[in-house]
Write a protein that holds these residues in place. Structure first.
Motif, mmCIF file in Angstrom:
data_model
loop_
_atom_site.group_PDB
_atom_site.id
_atom_site.type_symbol
_atom_site.label_atom_id
_atom_site.label_comp_id
_atom_site.label_asym_id
_atom_site.label_seq_id
_atom_site.Cartn_x
_atom_site.Cartn_y
_atom_site.Cartn_z
ATOM 1 N N ALA A 248 18.355 -15.481 43.906
ATOM 2 C CA ALA A 248 18.998 -15.730 42.618
ATOM 3 C C ALA A 248 20.483 -15.945 42.846
ATOM 4 O O ALA A 248 21.073 -15.429 43.804
ATOM 5 C CB ALA A 248 18.769 -14.561 41.669
ATOM 6 N N GLU A 249 21.106 -16.707 41.963
ATOM 7 C CA GLU A 249 22.536 -16.938 42.048
ATOM 8 C C GLU A 249 23.295 -15.705 41.574
ATOM 9 O O GLU A 249 22.900 -15.055 40.606
ATOM 10 C CB GLU A 249 22.947 -18.144 41.197
ATOM 11 C CG GLU A 249 22.512 -19.485 41.770
ATOM 12 C CD GLU A 249 23.003 -20.645 40.943
ATOM 13 O OE1 GLU A 249 23.291 -20.424 39.735
ATOM 14 O OE2 GLU A 249 23.120 -21.759 41.471
ATOM 15 N N THR A 250 24.372 -15.381 42.253
ATOM 16 C CA THR A 250 25.311 -14.393 41.755
ATOM 17 C C THR A 250 26.591 -15.125 41.399
ATOM 18 O O THR A 250 26.961 -16.106 42.055
ATOM 19 C CB THR A 250 25.564 -13.276 42.784
ATOM 20 O OG1 THR A 250 26.326 -12.225 42.166
ATOM 21 C CG2 THR A 250 26.302 -13.769 44.011
ATOM 22 N N ILE A 251 27.268 -14.661 40.351
ATOM 23 C CA ILE A 251 28.347 -15.464 39.788
ATOM 24 C C ILE A 251 29.716 -14.806 39.949
ATOM 25 O O ILE A 251 29.833 -13.609 40.219
ATOM 26 C CB ILE A 251 28.106 -15.762 38.292
ATOM 27 C CG1 ILE A 251 28.214 -14.458 37.474
ATOM 28 C CG2 ILE A 251 26.777 -16.443 38.074
ATOM 29 C CD1 ILE A 251 28.362 -14.706 35.997
ATOM 30 N N ASN A 252 30.733 -15.624 39.762
ATOM 31 C CA ASN A 252 32.116 -15.195 39.631
ATOM 32 C C ASN A 252 32.404 -15.114 38.134
ATOM 33 O O ASN A 252 32.501 -16.147 37.463
ATOM 34 C CB ASN A 252 33.039 -16.198 40.313
ATOM 35 C CG ASN A 252 34.504 -15.808 40.212
ATOM 36 O OD1 ASN A 252 34.897 -14.988 39.393
ATOM 37 N ND2 ASN A 252 35.330 -16.426 41.049
ATOM 38 N N PRO A 253 32.545 -13.917 37.561
ATOM 39 C CA PRO A 253 32.702 -13.809 36.108
ATOM 40 C C PRO A 253 34.022 -14.346 35.589
ATOM 41 O O PRO A 253 34.154 -14.597 34.382
ATOM 42 C CB PRO A 253 32.580 -12.297 35.860
ATOM 43 C CG PRO A 253 32.965 -11.657 37.141
ATOM 44 C CD PRO A 253 32.504 -12.590 38.216
#
Length: 490
Positions: A32-37
């Motif tokens: 799964a993608e992890t994001i930069n908030p």
């Protein structure tokens, strides 16, 4: 698509699960993608552990347990100290990685790695202090107790300080002779992957294991028959779910959950220090995403108006949302779109119920922050105990201010919430401070101070804020059981 540059070499080189001393692709091939908030954009893909991966990791930890438990306490402590040294060496790198992934300001995140290292050293030094007792039974019997490690311990950590929680919370169970499986937070797994790269090889295979995953991963850990204890840093609903899952096998739990913490100011409080303490206690640096935040401020009516004005002025000069990885930023972003939506919902409800907005209450008017999950530091006044904002944890940058004039009613309002984690008392009277500390229903109390933790001092809550204590000798004993031995002397 990622459009903002990430420093070369910052991201973990492994995108796999770490257990049994090695890296493993997820069995079902889930990523799964992890994001930069700060920009709401993908950083990279990370592995997602299924129940099959959990079983493999727990089996590896179980196989390693006997040898690790038989390792001398001094040897266990020596390896823990090596891990602490590595954390200190990589503190700035780990700070930047967490800042990138969870939105906290890099300017002070290096403190997380150093605090974790200090905690690891603390428990390394206590490894030889897990002692039993002798019990007098007369001349014909020798009776004594032994503290034994439990076995495999699952540690589920939160997103607001992922590196610090993961690193610090392995120390006590490892010092006591247990093996550990750590589950990273869904929202911010990158620093845990890097932690595995940095310290995984220090310990024998299977002693420390790191998984990334979502709800399935957490549930599988809590339900696995070889896991002997579950610990969680998280919200109340998750804590209740962990307890329910653990109940089938009567697994003990250690839970650090939410808080709706009160700061109580008496008329004689030092005005300048009080104002600073109110701003610091709300943890605006982390956008209020801290279970220990003193988010309810009770000001005596004689000082209410002046202190409230001073707090608003200090907040305006001290904290303004900015890009978390910028060293000049003092307040970062919320971790996700869901958390931003939750905070916005609390603002709407507070206004509907009659609270007065003093400052903030919206996303910042800054083009550089338009895509991220930023929210202005917010103060509501004229809050009363019946309001939703007064009773429920926001986990966001909203401070609620109450006016009081009757001390008995004050304590009824302070203690009316279902939480009981921290509290802060402000007065120059020693007698008042002692009385107030006895009356507030929390597990941790600051007097003329906020937010600071002290290694060796038990941290934890009552009511819905959790079960058990951490960062102290008691935490070490949480991962042992008492065995009684009776020797008949013929």
């Amino acid at each position: 698509m990622r459009t903002h540059q990430i420093p070369s070499g910052l991201l973990p080189s492994h995108r796999a699960l770490y257990y049994g001393g090695g890296w493993h692709k997820p069995i079902r091939g889930l990523y799964a993608e992890t994001i930069n908030p700060a920009y709401n954009e993908a950083i990279c893909e990370v592995p997602v552990a299924s129940s099959e991966d959990v079983d493999a990791a727990v089996q590896a930890a179980h196989q390693a347990f006997s040898a690790w438990a038989a390792t001398t306490p001094t040897a266990r402590g020596r390896l823990l100290r090596q891990a602490a040294d590595v954390l200190r060496q990589h503190a700035q790198e780990l700070a930047l990685l967490d800042s990138l992934n969870n939105g906290n300001p890099v300017s002070i995140l290096a403190h997380d790695a150093n605090f974790a290292a200090d905690g690891i050293d603390y428990f390394a030094g206590l490894a030889t202090e897990i002692k039993g007792q002798t019990i007098p039974m007369g001349d014909q019997n020798l009776n004594y107790t032994i503290r034994e490690p439990l076995g495999v311990v699952a540690r589920i950590v939160a997103y607001n300080h992922p590196l610090m929680f993961a690193a610090l919370r392995i120390a006590a169970p490892l010092a006591a002779g247990n093996t550990v499986v750590v589950k990273s937070p869904d929202q911010a797994p990158l620093s845990i992957l890097r932690l595995a790269e940095l310290i995984g090889g220090i310990f024998p295979p299977g002693v420390v294991n790191f998984l990334c995953g979502t709800r399935e991963c957490g549930e599988a850990l809590t339900q696995h028959p070889l896991v002997r204890k579950i610990t969680l840093i998280g919200g109340v609903p998750t804590g209740k779910a962990v307890m329910k899952n653990a109940a089938d096998d009567l697994k003990p739990v250690l839970l650090e959950l939410g808080g709706k913490n009160a700061l109580v100011a008496y008329p004689d409080a030092d005005r300048e220090k009080l104002v600073q303490g109110i701003v610091n206690g709300m943890n605006f640096t982390w956008s209020g995403q801290s279970c220990g935040s003193t988010s309810r401020v009770f000001l005596h009516e004689s000082i209410h108006d002046d202190v409230l004005a001073d707090v608003a002025a200090l907040l305006a000069s001290k904290h303004k949302p900015g890009i978390p990885t910028d060293p000049e930023t003092t307040m970062g972003s919320l971790v996700s779109a869901a958390q931003l939506e939750k905070v916005q919902g609390f603002v709407r409800t507070a206004l509907d119920e009659g609270a007065r907005l003093v400052t903030g209450g919206k996303q910042p008017d800054n083009a550089n922050l338009k895509d991220g999950f930023f929210f202005e530091p917010t103060i509501f006044a004229d809050v009363d105990a019946s309001m939703h904002l007064a009773r429920e944890e926001v986990f966001g940058p909203i401070l609620s201010v109450f006016k009081w004039n009757d001390e008995e009613q004050l304590w009824r309002d302070v203690n009316a919430v279902k939480f009981g984690l921290t509290g802060s008392i402000w007065t120059t009277s020693l007698a008042t401070a002692h009385r107030a500390a006895r009356r507030i229903e929390t597990g941790y109390v600051w007097i003329n101070n906020t937010s600071q933790h002290f290694m060796g001092a038990p941290f934890g809550g009552i009511k819905n804020s959790g079960i058990g204590r951490e960062e102290c000798f008691e935490e070490l004993l949480e991962f042992t059981y008492t065995k009684n031995v009776n020797l008949k002397l013929d």
